[in-house]
Design an enzyme around this catalytic site. Structure first.
Site, PDB file in Angstrom:
ATOM      1  N   LYS A 174      88.327  31.395 -47.586  1.00 28.28           N
ATOM      2  CA  LYS A 174      88.484  32.483 -48.555  1.00 28.28           C
ATOM      3  C   LYS A 174      89.923  32.549 -49.063  1.00 28.28           C
ATOM      4  O   LYS A 174      90.867  32.279 -48.314  1.00 28.28           O
ATOM      5  CB  LYS A 174      88.100  33.815 -47.880  1.00 28.28           C
ATOM      6  CG  LYS A 174      87.968  34.993 -48.848  1.00 28.28           C
ATOM      7  CD  LYS A 174      87.472  36.253 -48.131  1.00 28.28           C
ATOM      8  CE  LYS A 174      87.369  37.452 -49.051  1.00 28.28           C
ATOM      9  NZ  LYS A 174      86.871  38.670 -48.373  1.00 28.28           N
TER      10      LYS A 174
ATOM     11  N   SER B  44      82.801  41.045 -50.445  1.00 23.99           N
ATOM     12  CA  SER B  44      83.769  40.380 -51.287  1.00 23.99           C
ATOM     13  C   SER B  44      83.854  38.867 -51.095  1.00 23.99           C
ATOM     14  O   SER B  44      84.289  38.154 -51.992  1.00 23.99           O
ATOM     15  CB  SER B  44      85.149  40.982 -51.044  1.00 23.99           C
ATOM     16  OG  SER B  44      85.575  40.722 -49.718  1.00 23.99           O
TER      17      SER B  44
ATOM     18  N   SER C 209      82.101  42.585 -46.033  1.00 25.27           N
ATOM     19  CA  SER C 209      82.395  41.501 -46.974  1.00 25.27           C
ATOM     20  C   SER C 209      82.001  40.106 -46.536  1.00 25.27           C
ATOM     21  O   SER C 209      82.003  39.179 -47.344  1.00 25.27           O
ATOM     22  CB  SER C 209      83.886  41.507 -47.332  1.00 25.27           C
ATOM     23  OG  SER C 209      84.164  42.582 -48.192  1.00 25.27           O
TER      24      SER C 209
END
Ligand SMILES: [Zn+2]
Lengths: 483, 471
Positions: A75, A150, A174
């Site tokens: 990420k 997210s 997330s």
């Protein structure tokens, strides 16, 4: 059903070289990323270099470590030295960190080829990935739909087999939400299991880095590597026992709590799938225990108040002086900072920062922050008393609904985080695993929350479910057996 | 109308830990700009603090030495403000539960200065203005600081300076800071207001920021007292403002008016768990605190019969006092050792910094041996001075200097014998003396000194000779 074990076997048996394997991933990325926007940055050179190192080791007949040579993605809020890390924000566009996050250091030691940095909601603020500067990652199961957020790019890339596994971060759901939307396993570890050193902070007291993977076994293998204790994070405790060797234990006698109210509040397909999953567990010898949790309605408000407050503090450093493209015309330094922040933060980030700043100012602090902080400990106490005094693992849907169309406006009361956030407020470990499909053939995820530092238990429960259902709900897009 | 000043002090002291408060970077003063930096102390995104345990312990020691209560549960908070020298846009400090509260320090007249709190926090970086540019040096960013906040108990600049000197002595003695004002490791903010003498109400106060020498503190307070009384006498209001002191003009200058209080949005730092201290921790730290200067001065005066001024000067530097204690072991009259330190050693080791560090060329035992020779009357004072000069030059023991000079100290000088021998062997001189030539006595003394190879005490010899000559 482990993709990682399978690939490592192929490497060790020299059925494929690590370079070939990495190239096959890079090819799929090249073909699909334009459409899916799963990766913000593609790190081909880095990946191939690592692959060559691994190939040298293989040619010498050396044994491979658990994640050695398995191409993966990280990420974009995890610090990778020399590799752009932007949090999908204009504020950090072009920022190349000067140090490695603890988890990335551990993966580097394993010679894990890094394919790229995953798309995400700007500074992790969102649950659809759509607040990203480059636009949201798409759901490979239906590209008209969101991947979830997210960590949308982390899920999208694994679901489309553009990475064997990925790392995401989970502040309010997330990791689990996009994993659920994309038919994958997502593990949010216990607060303190994985070092946050190098994770660009959003809400420090709630977030953890964790794996998004194709199967429970994969998630366990990755978790075992990244959960090594770190002395640079005072909240890191590490994990005393590896989880992977604990998979396959019988579930007989395991008490699984389940809340009728929570199931009732989810969509029909979702609650049906979770009830059926509960039956599978009963067949496996687990005991289903009805529980209820009376403070559920306070979870999201408390989460918002506290996470926005922490965010307003954590993101203060992005002021155009050290980070961010600074405004060029201004009256004084305060003006410059305000212009820079107005220019470089997206709407959702600004909204949360403004609210957080307000909440922490004297006056509102007592009314909101203190009250929320008190409620947080009351909620933690209630969850222990009402849920975990009666069961070992708590089963619920991951989200009330499945992946929806891009551009859908979600209300703040119903943004998909309503079941996941309780694990962040309490620091409990939680996993999302696929357990069915809805009428539109979109994956449904269920969530298992365990007791503190009992990752092995929820990973095993996920693993046993997969085995019992013969992997029927694992992402159908790519079996992983084809290269 | 008679005016009275009311002054409170916030003193910032940099702790002498080897590494910074949240990372392993060096705290050493100086170094190229940004050479003592890392992701943590420059506030790189994602970097996390790791609280330096020693900084916590030093703060507690300061609290114990200043008679504070120690909070066994304490925490670190974030204080938000925006300034380029503050890398994270917040300073980690302590808000509502500082490590130490409710202490005091006693001034020489017996007046108590109450200490409200001592909190632990991190220092900021430094701005450098260069060629029209503003550059930032983060070497100091993250150096641990304690802030010692007094109640508004001071009524004169002299009291403030005495407090600061005493504070400096105490903190140096317990070894938690070098308290060097010129390097900024001790600096203070002065809150000052003026009121009619006898009034119990407080006037509007101004804050003078960042004073870094005792003389500036004194000058700034005196100037500001005059300025505020001048305003009040002219019937003008005093504004609440933040001032800086311009050492060149000797005036205080407005930095910014402080009309509405800043909102620092304090909240507990989520990256740093609460600080829990056990009774044992506190007990152990209490045992680490050596004798404080005040007690030491008293001991030197009462037990060692040192003049108070000498005792105070020796206790100003902990290492000097330690040296003196060692040198005094077994001496009848330690004041002699003190005078060697304060005269010959202080003139050789002359700067404040050098005295603090006290790189003595000889171990304290050498000084003790020298004074012992004096006490045993094996040498006289003049010779002792000369030998000590050589000891300091060559770093040698008194015995080896004496040997090199060919002077034996094996036997005690029998001054009576030497004097008798001088009288018998110099009948001429005796005759001259008796005839009234007082100078002849000098010749006899000289003879005694020659016989003793300079070790005899000339004054004693004179007395004995005079007795002998009476006969
Ligand atoms: Zn540092």
């Amino acid at each position: 059903m482990s993709r990682i074990v399978q690939l490592r076997g192929m490497l060790e048996k020299k059925q494929i070289s690590c370079r070939e394997l990495t190239e096959s991933y890079l090819e799929r990325i090249e073909k699909q990323n334009g459409r899916l926007r799963a990766l913000i940055t593609i790190t081909e050179e880095e990946a191939l270099q690592t692959a060559d190192t691994v190939d040298k080791k293989i040619s010498k007949g050396e044994k491979l470590r658990p994640l050695e040579g398995i191409p993966m993605a990280v990420k974009d809020n995890i610090s990778t030295m020399g590799i752009e890390t932007t949090c999908a924000s204009r504020m950090l566009s072009g920022y190349k960190p000067i140090y490695d996050a603890h988890v990335w250091q551990l993966l580097k030691q394993q010679n894990a080829p890094l394919l790229g940095k995953c798309n995400m909601d700007e500074f992790s603020m969102g649950s659809t990935c759509e607040t990203s500067l480059i636009g949201g990652a798409k759901n490979p199961h239906d590209t008209n739909r969101v991947a979830g957020g997210s960590s949308g790019g982390s899920a999208s890339s694994v679901a489309a087999n553009m990475a064997a596994y990925s790392l995401g971060s989970d502040t309010g759901g997330s990791i689990r939400l996009p994993a659920s939307f994309c038919g994958l396993i997502g593990l949010k570890p216990t607060y303190g299991s994985v070092s946050r050193y190098g994770l660009f902070a959003y809400a420090s007291s709630m977030e953890q880095i964790g794996p998004i993977a194709f199967s429970a076994e994969d998630a366990a293998i990755v978790f075992d590597v990244i959960s090594e204790r770190d002395t640079r994070d005072m909240t890191s405790k590490g994990i005393s026992e590896k989880t992977h060797p604990q998979l396959g234990r019988s579930l007989s006698g395991l008490r699984i709590g389940i809340s009728d109210e929570m199931l009732g509040s989810a969509g029909d397909d979702v609650s049906r799938a979770v009830r059926e999953a509960a039956d599978v567990y009963r067949k496996l010898g687990a005991q289903l225990v009805p529980v209820s949790f009376s403070l559920q309605k306070y979870v999201l408000p408390v989460y918002y108040i506290l996470s926005f407050s922490e965010a307003s503090s954590n993101l203060g450093c992005y002021d155009g002086i050290r980070f961010g493209p600074a405004a060029d015309k201004y009256d004084d330094i305060d003006h410059m900072i305000s212009l820079t922040r107005s220019m470089n933060f997206g709407r959702e980030v600004k909204l949360r920062l403004l609210l957080g700043t307000y909440i922490l100012s004297s006056g509102p602090y007592d009314v909101y922050y203190k009250k929320a902080q008190n409620l947080r400990s009351i909620i933690a106490k209630q969850i222990k008393e009402e849920i975990f005094n009666h069961c070992d693992v708590f089963l619920s849907p991951t989200t009330p609904f499945t992946a929806f169309k891009s551009g859908t406006n979600l209300s703040s009361e119903n943004n998909g985080d309503s079941y996941t956030t309780m694990a962040n407020l309490t620091g409990l470990p939680a996993i999302s695993l696929p357990c069915g499909y809805d009428v539109d053939n979109m994956p449904i995820g269920m969530q298992l929350i365990g007791k503190h530092f009992c990752e092995a238990q929820i990973l095993n429960a996920a693993y046993m479910f997969e085995r019992e259902t013969d992997g029927a709900f694992l992402s159908r897009l790519e079996t992983g057996y084809e290269i | 109308m008679k005016w009275e000043m009311v002054v409170g002090l916030e003193t910032h002291v940099e702790l002498a830990t080897k590494s910074k408060i949240f990372c392993s970077c060096s705290t050493q003063f100086g170094g190229d700009p940004n050479s003592h930096c890392c992701p943590v102390c420059t506030g790189q995104p994602g970097a996390l603090p790791f609280l330096n345990r020693q900084a916590v312990e030093y703060t507690v020691m300061a609290g114990l030495a200043l008679n504070c209560e120690i909070n066994r549960y304490s925490k670190m908070d974030r204080k938000h403000y925006v300034y380029p020298d503050l890398p994270k846009a917040f300073q980690v400090s302590q808000f509502d539960i500082p490590l130490c509260i409710n202490g005091h320090l006693e001034l020489s007249g017996g007046k108590m200065i109450n200490i409200n709190r001592i909190q632990l926090e991190e220092d900021a970086g430094k701005l450098i203005h260069e060629g029209g540019k503003i550059l930032v040096d983060y070497n100091r960013a993250g150096v641990p600081l304690i802030e010692i906040v007094t109640e508004p108990d001071f009524r004169s600049a002299e009291e403030v300076v005495e407090y600061l000197e005493k504070l400096q002595g105490i903190l140096r003695t317990i070894g938690i800071s070098d308290c060097r004002m010129q390097e900024g490791s001790l600096r203070c903010d002065v809150n000052i207001s003026v009121r009619e003498e006898g009034s119990s109400q407080l006037g509007t106060r101004a804050e003078i920021k960042n004073l870094n020498s005792f003389s500036f503190v004194q000058a700034a307070i005196e100037y500001e007292f005059d300025r505020q009384t001048g305003l009040l006498e002219a019937g003008k209001p005093v504004f609440q403002e933040t001032l800086s002191f311009d050492s060149v003009s000797g005036k205080t200058l407005n930095m910014r008016e402080k009309e509405d209080a800043d909102d620092y949005r304090f909240f507990p730092d989520p990256d740093i768990p609460a600080i829990i201290l056990s009774e044992e921790d506190i007990k152990r730290l209490r045992e680490c605190i050596p004798e404080l200067p005040e007690a030491r001065i008293k001991r030197y005066v009462s037990e060692y019969r040192l003049p108070e001024a000498d005792a105070t000067l020796i206790c100003k530097y902990k290492k000097v006092a330690d040296f003196f204690d060692k040198a005094s072991e077994g001496l009848k009259n330690p004041a002699v050792a003190a005078s060697f330190i304060l005269t010959q050693m202080f003139s050789k080791i002359s700067t404040e910094v050098a005295r603090e560090q006290w790189a003595s060329p000889i171990p304290p035992e050498f000084l003790r041996d020298l004074v012992l020779l004096l006490e045993e009357k094996k040498i006289n004072h003049n010779l002792a001075k000369n030998i000590f000069t050589k000891m300091l030059e060559e770093g040698k023991a008194p015995k080896s200097i004496l040997e090199a000079e060919g002077i034996s100290t094996d036997e005690v000088i029998d001054l009576d014998e030497l004097c008798k021998s001088a009288v018998y062997t110099n009948p001429g001189a005796v005759e001259d003396y008796k005839k009234g030539k007082k100078k002849a006595l000098q010749a006899l003394i000289g003879n005694v000194m020659r016989q003793s190879r300079g070790r005899a005490d000339a004054e004693e010899a004179r007395k004995i000779l005079l007795e002998l000559l009476k006969e």
